[in-house]
Motif scaffolding. Structure first.
Motif, short mmCIF file in Angstrom:
data_model
loop_
_atom_site.label_atom_id
_atom_site.label_comp_id
_atom_site.label_asym_id
_atom_site.label_seq_id
_atom_site.Cartn_x
_atom_site.Cartn_y
_atom_site.Cartn_z
N ILE A 99 -43.83 16.13 -9.89
CA ILE A 99 -43.46 17.54 -9.84
C ILE A 99 -41.94 17.69 -9.78
N CYS A 100 -41.29 16.89 -8.93
CA CYS A 100 -39.83 16.97 -8.82
C CYS A 100 -39.15 16.57 -10.13
N ALA A 101 -39.70 15.58 -10.82
CA ALA A 101 -39.12 15.18 -12.10
C ALA A 101 -39.15 16.33 -13.09
N GLN A 112 -42.43 33.61 -2.66
CA GLN A 112 -42.10 34.93 -3.19
C GLN A 112 -42.30 35.01 -4.70
N LYS A 113 -42.66 36.21 -5.14
CA LYS A 113 -42.71 36.46 -6.57
C LYS A 113 -41.34 36.20 -7.18
N GLY A 114 -41.34 35.61 -8.36
CA GLY A 114 -40.07 35.32 -9.02
C GLY A 114 -39.51 33.96 -8.69
N ALA A 115 -40.14 33.24 -7.74
CA ALA A 115 -39.68 31.89 -7.43
C ALA A 115 -39.88 31.00 -8.66
N ARG A 116 -38.99 30.04 -8.83
CA ARG A 116 -39.11 29.10 -9.94
C ARG A 116 -40.26 28.15 -9.67
N LEU A 117 -41.22 28.09 -10.58
CA LEU A 117 -42.41 27.26 -10.42
C LEU A 117 -42.32 26.03 -11.31
N PRO A 118 -42.94 24.93 -10.92
CA PRO A 118 -42.90 23.71 -11.73
C PRO A 118 -43.47 23.95 -13.13
N PRO A 119 -42.84 23.40 -14.15
CA PRO A 119 -43.35 23.60 -15.52
C PRO A 119 -44.64 22.84 -15.79
N ILE A 120 -44.89 21.74 -15.06
CA ILE A 120 -46.20 21.10 -15.18
C ILE A 120 -47.10 21.72 -14.12
N VAL A 121 -48.29 22.12 -14.53
CA VAL A 121 -49.12 22.99 -13.69
C VAL A 121 -50.24 22.21 -13.02
N ALA A 122 -50.28 22.29 -11.70
CA ALA A 122 -51.39 21.72 -10.93
C ALA A 122 -52.51 22.73 -10.83
N GLY A 123 -53.71 22.24 -10.55
CA GLY A 123 -54.86 23.13 -10.40
C GLY A 123 -55.51 23.44 -11.73
N LEU A 165 -38.82 19.36 -12.46
CA LEU A 165 -37.88 20.39 -12.03
C LEU A 165 -36.44 19.90 -11.97
N GLY A 166 -36.25 18.58 -12.19
CA GLY A 166 -34.92 18.02 -12.05
C GLY A 166 -34.46 17.98 -10.60
N LEU A 167 -35.41 17.90 -9.68
CA LEU A 167 -35.12 17.90 -8.25
C LEU A 167 -35.26 16.48 -7.70
N PRO A 168 -34.21 15.89 -7.13
CA PRO A 168 -34.30 14.51 -6.63
C PRO A 168 -35.32 14.39 -5.49
N CYS A 169 -35.97 13.23 -5.41
CA CYS A 169 -36.89 12.99 -4.29
C CYS A 169 -36.80 11.54 -3.84
N ILE A 170 -37.01 11.35 -2.55
CA ILE A 170 -37.02 10.03 -1.94
C ILE A 170 -38.40 9.79 -1.35
N ILE A 171 -38.94 8.61 -1.60
CA ILE A 171 -40.31 8.28 -1.22
C ILE A 171 -40.33 7.10 -0.26
N PHE A 172 -41.11 7.23 0.81
CA PHE A 172 -41.37 6.12 1.74
C PHE A 172 -42.86 5.79 1.63
N VAL A 173 -43.16 4.61 1.18
CA VAL A 173 -44.55 4.23 0.92
C VAL A 173 -44.79 2.81 1.43
N PRO A 174 -45.97 2.52 2.00
CA PRO A 174 -46.24 1.14 2.42
C PRO A 174 -46.11 0.18 1.25
#
Length: 483
Positions: A155-157, A71-82, A159-168
């Motif tokens: 991206i989460c960093a 939706q318009k007005g959603a908070r977008l990441p401050p670092i920009v992809a693309g 935004l201050g949004l915690p993330c959990i990663i599962f990686v080989p």
């Protein structure tokens, strides 16, 4: 976006349609586990774009916010992809890179290594993170071979949004270092990507975490489809540069204007778009090629391109599920039910025993009238220094896989050529800095050190030789070189 422009989410396998709220809850079809396609009301979208234009005030992928399910007005990441460059490769370099057949190709590289964490997967993670924040999710988790994990972590960093990663646990150290540097909570799984994926699914269901995993969360391919929007808009810039230099989209483009004469340009809402004849990309879990095709379908349905490109999908021989599926089956149900394979390839980011977006990947290639082929690890490694030497773009093995596939397709005459150049875009999905060990192996395999002679070591392009601290030694080594 006005969410009334979204008609439904449709299962790729059975065709069952559900509203967005239900798809957000289940992620995949509850009947057969099929991935969801987002179905838009293109008439409404076209009128909205005609009225308001594209997101002129937005950078990168967010320029296409009217075409994204957020939706318009959603908070977008401050670092920009693309907003990554589309390099037009000069004809002489194309011929050196692709061989003699390269003279018939108007060739471009879409350099996704220029994204914030170095891969195309920043696009998917940006949209998923914005969606998670909009839905007030406290944490996002994903399984990854490395690139998607780095993308989500960065991206989460921001935004201050915690993330959990599962990686080989065997993922390249450079990729794991990225995750830790971004402050992610990282689980190094003692197994392959598919083991990490299954563990992530179990944990997200048990603990109520928001799952970003590719080929499971429908918003990942929606984020990745923006690469097609950029390709077609940037390509129009090259065409316009050759026909209308004063046009704003013709400014700032590198290299000469396009040679291909059959690229028509369509303009709407301040944007101009033109489709290539071919788009080539490597395939792992299938989500990038399915996202690429989703973007092409959006543009075509909106009337912003007048043709759909054919897709060239390239897999490593050691991880060739999609190639096998297309050889042995013809329907979504059949593609979905084929058993997992035992995969192994130097291109870790496209290694998958059971690609999670396999059905849409197969459908994209078939619907486009394109082809899928495989290349060896040796062919992949060879193209890392070759691509760097001829284009100035440093790529990881998954991207080198694409170049190797194009060369093989041309060599085997799988891509028909005519007297007039055809346009082809190769998507370079990630930077070579992601896997320095593979790059070192590649240059060592080609020519690490020039052979010594009675006159001393001789330099060749791409070599490294040891010399004493002596101007004479340098003079002897460069004798005969073209400078």
């Amino acid at each position: 976006m006005d969410f009334t422009c979204i008609k439904a989410f449709r299962c790729t396998i059975c065709g069952n349609e559900v509203p967005q709220a239900e798809a957000d809850e289940t992620y995949v079809c509850p009947y057969d586990g099929g991935n969801y396609d987002v179905i838009y009301d293109y008439d409404k979208l076209r009128e909205a774009i005609k009225k308001d234009g594209f997101g002129k005030e937005k950078d990168g992928m967010w320029r296409y916010l009217p075409l994204l399910p957020i939706q318009k007005g959603a908070r977008l990441p401050p670092i920009v992809a693309g907003g990554t460059p589309l390099h037009h490769i000069p004809q002489n370099a194309t011929e050196k890179l692709l061989g003699e057949s390269g003279s018939k190709i108007d060739f471009y590289l879409k350099d996704e290594g220029r994204n914030p964490t170095g891969s195309l997967k920043d696009r998917a993670s940006s949209l998923v993170a914005a969606k998670a924040l909009h839905d007030k999710k406290p944490l996002v988790a994903t399984a990854s071979t490395g690139n998607a994990a780095a993308a989500l972590s960065g991206i989460c960093a921001s935004l201050g949004l915690p993330c959990i990663i599962f990686v080989p646990a065997a993922a390249p150290p450079a990729k794991i270092a990225q995750l830790r540097s971004f402050g992610a909570y990282v689980f190094l799984v003692d197994g392959v990507y598919d083991d990490a994926f299954e563990l992530c699914q179990e944990c997200t269901k048990k603990f109520g975490w928001y799952c970003r995993s590719t080929g499971y969360n429908a918003y990942t391919s929606e984020g990745k489809k923006t690469v097609s929007f950029e390709i077609c808009e940037q390509l129009a810039g090259y065409v316009l540069r050759g026909t209308a230099p004063e046009h704003p989209l013709a400014m700032g483009m590198c290299a000469e204007a396009a040679r291909c004469i059959d690229m028509g340009v369509v303009e709407l809402g301040g944007g101009a778009f033109s489709a290539p004849n071919w788009i080539a990309v490597s395939i792992g879990d299938g989500n990038i090629i399915s996202g690429t095709w989703a973007g092409i379908n959006d543009l075509y349905s909106l009337g912003l391109i007048n043709r759909k490109p054919k897709l060239l999908g390239v897999q490593a021989e050691g991880s060739d599920y999609v190639y096998r599926a297309l050889k042995t089956a013809k329907t979504p149900t059949e593609w979905d039910k084929l058993p997992a394979i035992d995969s192994a390839t130097v291109a870790d980011s496209i290694e998958a025993n059971l690609p999670r977006d396999r059905v849409r990947a197969c459908r994209a290639i078939m619907d486009s009238g394109g082809i899928c082929l495989t290349v060896t690890d040796e062919e992949i490694l060879k193209e890392i220094p070759t691509t760097g030497r001829e284009t100035g773009v440093f790529v990881e093995p998954a991207s080198a896989c694409t170049i190797a596939g194009i060369k093989k397709a041309l060599r085997q005459k799988l891509i028909p050529l005519s007297d007039s150049p055809m346009s082809m875009v190769a998507i370079m999905t990630g930077t070579g800095l992601k896997d320095i060990a593979a790059a070192q192996r590649a240059v060592t395999a080609s020519k690490d050190e020039a052979s010594s002679s009675a006159e001393g070591p001789k330099m060749e392009r791409g070599t490294a030789i040891k010399i004493p601290i002596s101007v004479k030694a340098v003079e002897d080594a460069v004798k005969g070189l073209p400078f």
